[in-house]
Design a protein around this motif. Structure first.
Motif, mmCIF file in Angstrom:
data_model
loop_
_atom_site.group_PDB
_atom_site.id
_atom_site.type_symbol
_atom_site.label_atom_id
_atom_site.label_comp_id
_atom_site.label_asym_id
_atom_site.label_seq_id
_atom_site.Cartn_x
_atom_site.Cartn_y
_atom_site.Cartn_z
ATOM 1 N N PHE A 165 0.279 -6.951 10.275
ATOM 2 C CA PHE A 165 1.034 -7.580 11.349
ATOM 3 C C PHE A 165 2.540 -7.514 11.114
ATOM 4 C CE2 PHE A 165 0.531 -11.292 8.557
ATOM 5 C CZ PHE A 165 1.753 -11.940 8.662
ATOM 6 N N ALA A 166 2.971 -7.209 9.895
ATOM 7 C CA ALA A 166 4.399 -7.118 9.610
ATOM 8 C C ALA A 166 4.647 -6.202 8.423
ATOM 9 C CB ALA A 166 4.980 -8.499 9.323
ATOM 10 N N LEU A 167 5.804 -5.574 8.456
ATOM 11 C CA LEU A 167 6.247 -4.705 7.369
ATOM 12 C C LEU A 167 7.667 -5.135 7.013
ATOM 13 C CD1 LEU A 167 5.615 -0.982 7.094
ATOM 14 C CD2 LEU A 167 7.949 -1.769 6.911
ATOM 15 N N ILE A 168 7.893 -5.429 5.738
ATOM 16 C CA ILE A 168 9.208 -5.902 5.289
ATOM 17 C C ILE A 168 9.699 -4.994 4.162
ATOM 18 C CG2 ILE A 168 10.530 -7.835 4.342
ATOM 19 C CD1 ILE A 168 8.182 -9.666 5.301
ATOM 20 N N PRO A 169 10.692 -4.160 4.424
ATOM 21 C CA PRO A 169 11.260 -3.351 3.342
ATOM 22 C C PRO A 169 12.204 -4.219 2.499
ATOM 23 C CG PRO A 169 12.330 -2.824 5.421
ATOM 24 C CD PRO A 169 11.281 -3.842 5.723
ATOM 25 N N THR A 170 11.999 -4.228 1.204
ATOM 26 C CA THR A 170 12.816 -5.083 0.339
ATOM 27 C C THR A 170 14.033 -4.363 -0.233
ATOM 28 O OG1 THR A 170 11.500 -4.552 -1.627
ATOM 29 C CG2 THR A 170 10.819 -6.479 -0.323
ATOM 30 N N ASP A 171 14.123 -3.071 -0.019
ATOM 31 C CA ASP A 171 15.234 -2.308 -0.595
ATOM 32 C C ASP A 171 16.215 -1.785 0.455
ATOM 33 O OD1 ASP A 171 13.529 -0.437 0.554
ATOM 34 O OD2 ASP A 171 13.822 1.040 -1.036
ATOM 35 N N ALA A 172 16.044 -2.184 1.710
ATOM 36 C CA ALA A 172 16.906 -1.688 2.779
ATOM 37 C C ALA A 172 18.265 -2.386 2.746
ATOM 38 C CB ALA A 172 16.243 -1.911 4.133
ATOM 39 N N GLU A 173 19.290 -1.694 3.211
ATOM 40 C CA GLU A 173 20.629 -2.275 3.269
ATOM 41 C C GLU A 173 20.690 -3.411 4.283
ATOM 42 O OE1 GLU A 173 23.859 0.495 3.658
ATOM 43 O OE2 GLU A 173 22.892 1.920 2.308
ATOM 44 N N ARG A 174 19.970 -3.247 5.396
ATOM 45 C CA ARG A 174 19.913 -4.287 6.435
ATOM 46 C C ARG A 174 18.532 -4.932 6.415
ATOM 47 N NH1 ARG A 174 21.081 -1.628 12.041
ATOM 48 N NH2 ARG A 174 21.118 -3.784 12.779
ATOM 49 N N LEU A 175 18.495 -6.259 6.324
ATOM 50 C CA LEU A 175 17.232 -6.977 6.332
ATOM 51 C C LEU A 175 16.558 -6.786 7.682
ATOM 52 C CD1 LEU A 175 15.206 -8.911 5.052
ATOM 53 C CD2 LEU A 175 16.649 -10.806 5.846
ATOM 54 N N SER A 176 15.284 -6.417 7.634
ATOM 55 C CA SER A 176 14.539 -6.196 8.872
ATOM 56 C C SER A 176 13.073 -6.529 8.658
ATOM 57 C CB SER A 176 14.675 -4.739 9.334
ATOM 58 O OG SER A 176 14.002 -3.867 8.437
ATOM 59 N N PRO A 197 0.782 -1.230 0.000
ATOM 60 C CA PRO A 197 0.000 0.000 0.000
ATOM 61 C C PRO A 197 0.821 1.291 0.000
ATOM 62 C CG PRO A 197 0.027 -0.922 2.191
ATOM 63 C CD PRO A 197 0.712 -1.908 1.285
ATOM 64 N N PHE A 198 2.080 1.207 0.419
ATOM 65 C CA PHE A 198 2.892 2.421 0.540
ATOM 66 C C PHE A 198 3.726 2.685 -0.704
ATOM 67 C CE2 PHE A 198 2.737 0.769 5.037
ATOM 68 C CZ PHE A 198 1.701 1.588 5.429
ATOM 69 N N ASP A 199 4.380 1.634 -1.190
ATOM 70 C CA ASP A 199 5.226 1.723 -2.380
ATOM 71 C C ASP A 199 5.510 0.305 -2.856
ATOM 72 O OD1 ASP A 199 7.456 0.689 -0.855
ATOM 73 O OD2 ASP A 199 7.787 2.705 -0.097
ATOM 74 N N GLU A 200 6.208 0.180 -3.969
ATOM 75 C CA GLU A 200 6.432 -1.149 -4.541
ATOM 76 C C GLU A 200 7.564 -1.922 -3.859
ATOM 77 O OE1 GLU A 200 8.657 1.979 -6.584
ATOM 78 O OE2 GLU A 200 6.513 1.717 -6.439
ATOM 79 N N VAL A 201 8.273 -1.330 -2.917
ATOM 80 C CA VAL A 201 9.399 -2.008 -2.272
ATOM 81 C C VAL A 201 9.153 -2.354 -0.799
ATOM 82 C CG1 VAL A 201 11.113 -1.063 -3.866
ATOM 83 C CG2 VAL A 201 10.568 0.162 -1.747
ATOM 84 N N THR A 202 7.986 -1.991 -0.277
ATOM 85 C CA THR A 202 7.671 -2.282 1.120
ATOM 86 C C THR A 202 6.485 -3.234 1.163
ATOM 87 O OG1 THR A 202 8.419 -0.066 1.737
ATOM 88 C CG2 THR A 202 7.129 -1.299 3.373
ATOM 89 N N ILE A 203 6.744 -4.463 1.613
ATOM 90 C CA ILE A 203 5.689 -5.468 1.714
ATOM 91 C C ILE A 203 5.020 -5.335 3.069
ATOM 92 C CG2 ILE A 203 5.148 -7.929 1.736
ATOM 93 C CD1 ILE A 203 7.718 -8.306 0.012
ATOM 94 N N VAL A 204 3.713 -5.194 3.042
ATOM 95 C CA VAL A 204 2.922 -5.141 4.267
ATOM 96 C C VAL A 204 2.126 -6.436 4.338
ATOM 97 C CG1 VAL A 204 1.079 -3.931 5.495
ATOM 98 C CG2 VAL A 204 2.797 -2.623 4.236
ATOM 99 N N MET A 205 2.383 -7.206 5.381
ATOM 100 C CA MET A 205 1.680 -8.462 5.599
ATOM 101 C C MET A 205 0.468 -8.190 6.490
ATOM 102 S SD MET A 205 3.529 -10.530 3.820
ATOM 103 C CE MET A 205 2.540 -11.959 4.216
ATOM 104 N N LYS A 206 -0.677 -8.740 6.072
ATOM 105 C CA LYS A 206 -1.921 -8.495 6.803
ATOM 106 C C LYS A 206 -2.657 -9.802 7.068
ATOM 107 C CE LYS A 206 -2.834 -3.949 4.762
ATOM 108 N NZ LYS A 206 -3.849 -3.137 4.047
ATOM 109 N N VAL A 207 -3.429 -9.804 8.162
ATOM 110 C CA VAL A 207 -4.448 -10.820 8.409
ATOM 111 C C VAL A 207 -5.736 -10.067 8.710
ATOM 112 C CG1 VAL A 207 -2.979 -12.715 9.213
ATOM 113 C CG2 VAL A 207 -3.828 -11.055 10.860
ATOM 114 N N MET A 208 -6.832 -10.546 8.144
ATOM 115 C CA MET A 208 -8.133 -9.902 8.353
ATOM 116 C C MET A 208 -8.066 -8.405 8.024
ATOM 117 S SD MET A 208 -10.123 -12.435 9.317
ATOM 118 C CE MET A 208 -11.575 -11.634 9.938
ATOM 119 N N GLY A 209 -7.244 -8.049 7.040
ATOM 120 C CA GLY A 209 -7.124 -6.667 6.605
ATOM 121 C C GLY A 209 -6.301 -5.771 7.506
ATOM 122 N N LYS A 210 -5.672 -6.341 8.536
ATOM 123 C CA LYS A 210 -4.875 -5.562 9.488
ATOM 124 C C LYS A 210 -3.407 -5.960 9.403
ATOM 125 C CE LYS A 210 -8.527 -3.625 11.298
ATOM 126 N NZ LYS A 210 -8.790 -2.226 11.153
#
Length: 120
Positions: free
Chosen positions: A36-47, A21-34
């Protein structure tokens, strides 16, 4: 754990969906539309950014140097965990499940029952 394994594990959570929802490089994981996790795919450090009980959020920050309050999110509830090997994979998986539980418990009783599969 690399980014593919992290994403696949989050995808394996019951009812999980990946959104951008924010940009093409930030994955937002949801359950029931809410979220629960945010994974940036373009960051230097995996988080991964996860929701937590407020007391647990503070405890994690105090226990691990790889955990800090999440940038641009409520630091009361959200932590960013850097996957640099300090935290075990099993513990990380436990915190991912904790995040899902924190999201589910904030839903209405009906939505909780839908998630649990006790009603349609």
């Amino acid at each position: 754990m690399n980014i593919e394994e992290l994403f696949d594990y989050c995808q394996s959570i019951k009812g999980a969906e990946a959104t951008t929802p924010f940009d093409e490089v930030t994955i937002v994981m949801k359950v029931m539309g809410k979220m629960f996790a945010l994974i940036p795919t373009d960051a230097e450090r995996l988080s991964i950014t996860l929701k937590s009980d407020p007391a647990e959020a503070i405890r994690l920050r105090e226990q691990y140097a790889c955990v800090e309050g999440a940038y641009h999110m409520s630091k009361t509830y959200w932590n960013t965990i850097y996957l640099d090997g300090e935290m075990s994979v099993d513990e990380l998986k436990g915190w991912i499940h904790h995040s899902v539980e924190e999201v589910i418990k904030k839903l209405s009783k009906k939505q909780q029952q839908q998630y649990d599969g006790t009603i349609e």
